[in-house]
Each structure stands twice: as C-alpha cells, then as structure tokens.
Scaffold this active site. Structure first.
Site, mmCIF file in Angstrom:
data_model
loop_
_atom_site.group_PDB
_atom_site.id
_atom_site.type_symbol
_atom_site.label_atom_id
_atom_site.label_comp_id
_atom_site.label_asym_id
_atom_site.label_seq_id
_atom_site.Cartn_x
_atom_site.Cartn_y
_atom_site.Cartn_z
ATOM 1 N N GLN A 172 27.379 42.112 -23.416
ATOM 2 C CA GLN A 172 28.533 41.485 -22.782
ATOM 3 C C GLN A 172 28.586 41.254 -21.505
ATOM 4 O OE1 GLN A 172 31.088 40.565 -25.386
ATOM 5 N NE2 GLN A 172 32.278 39.479 -23.568
ATOM 6 N N PHE A 173 27.992 40.243 -20.666
ATOM 7 C CA PHE A 173 27.942 40.340 -19.310
ATOM 8 C C PHE A 173 29.319 40.166 -18.885
ATOM 9 C CE2 PHE A 173 28.161 35.636 -20.075
ATOM 10 C CZ PHE A 173 28.644 35.229 -19.052
ATOM 11 N N THR A 174 30.328 39.493 -19.487
ATOM 12 C CA THR A 174 31.553 39.363 -18.684
ATOM 13 C C THR A 174 32.264 40.589 -18.638
ATOM 14 O OG1 THR A 174 32.496 39.069 -21.108
ATOM 15 C CG2 THR A 174 31.763 37.080 -19.977
#
Length: 150
Positions: free
Chosen positions: A74-76
């Site tokens: 989950q890069f966000t």
C-alpha cells in the site's frame, strides 16, 4: 516502514476477478507501505511486530493461536495531503525498492510460522474485509526501532 493493521473475521484481495489471497479469522489484515530509507531490517522487524502484536480477542497475537495474516502492499500510506488538494507520493519508495521489502515481510512471517495471504504488488486490487471490533492500529518501524529489535 508503516502498516495499517485491522483485526478481521475474514479478508480477501482480488486482482482482475481472481482471488489472490484470502484468510478466515480471527486474523489480521496488514496494509504495508515502504519509504526510501527502509531496509531488510525494517521488513524483519515489521514481520515480528505483526506476528506478535496482541490485537486478537483475549489480547492474543497471531503467534499465540496461529492466526493468519493477509499482507497487501500500500504505497499510499506514505501519501502527504497536508498542502493543497492533491496528495504527493514522494515519501513512498519506488517499486524496485518497495516490492522486495514487502516480499521480505511476507517471507519473514512465513519463516516465523505464519499462514500468510497476499495481494499482487503494483496491481489494481479489490480488498474485502470484515473488521472485528472495529479494531485498527497504525504500526511504524524505523531504522532505530529495527536496530533495537535485533
């Protein structure tokens, strides 16, 4: 390294109509984000933390009862929306850095004895879950914490 962890009764991730990972709980869903300075030490520390975190009913951990985990990249989690209306992703590590570290979290969890489901790195994923509680925490592991855990 940062993770949003939810205690779940069940969770799954689907990519292009195919379920790539699913767990039946009690267990944990861990959305894992990686930043530029993260290393294999943070990945190992995050895995140990997820495996031993006492979030399950009765203040038990996954390691106490062999509960499964679903790990989704989950890069966000490293998005920054403090200015303007459009978040920036500058603090998120690029794929070639982040993917091996998310894989390392999964590998270390499995080495510890965990049953682990996963998403597909970089894919458009649909995550479904039944949150128990609801119970959600943010876990962060950095260079100092990782070194102290060694």
């Amino acid at each position: 390294m940062r993770s949003v962890v939810q205690r779940v009764a069940r969770a799954s991730v689907t990519v292009a109509g195919e379920v790539t990972g699913a767990i039946e709980g009690p267990g944990l869903l861990a959305l894992v984000g990686v930043t530029h300075t993260d290393t294999a030490a943070e990945a190992a520390a995050m895995a140990r933390k997820l495996w031993t975190l006492r979030l399950l009913p009765g203040e038990l951990s996954c390691s106490d009862i062999g509960a499964p985990l679903l790990v989704v990249s989950q890069f966000t989690l490293y998005g920054d929306a403090r200015k303007g209306r459009r978040p920036t992703w500058q603090a998120a590590a690029p794929g070639p850095v982040a993917e091996p570290l998310v894989d390392a979290v999964v590998a270390e969890l499995r080495a510890l004895g965990a049953t682990v489901g996963t998403g597909v790195f970089g894919a458009e994923m649909a995550v479904e879950l039944t949150n128990e509680g609801p119970f959600t925490v943010i876990v962060e592991v950095d260079n100092r914490a990782a070194a102290a855990a060694q």
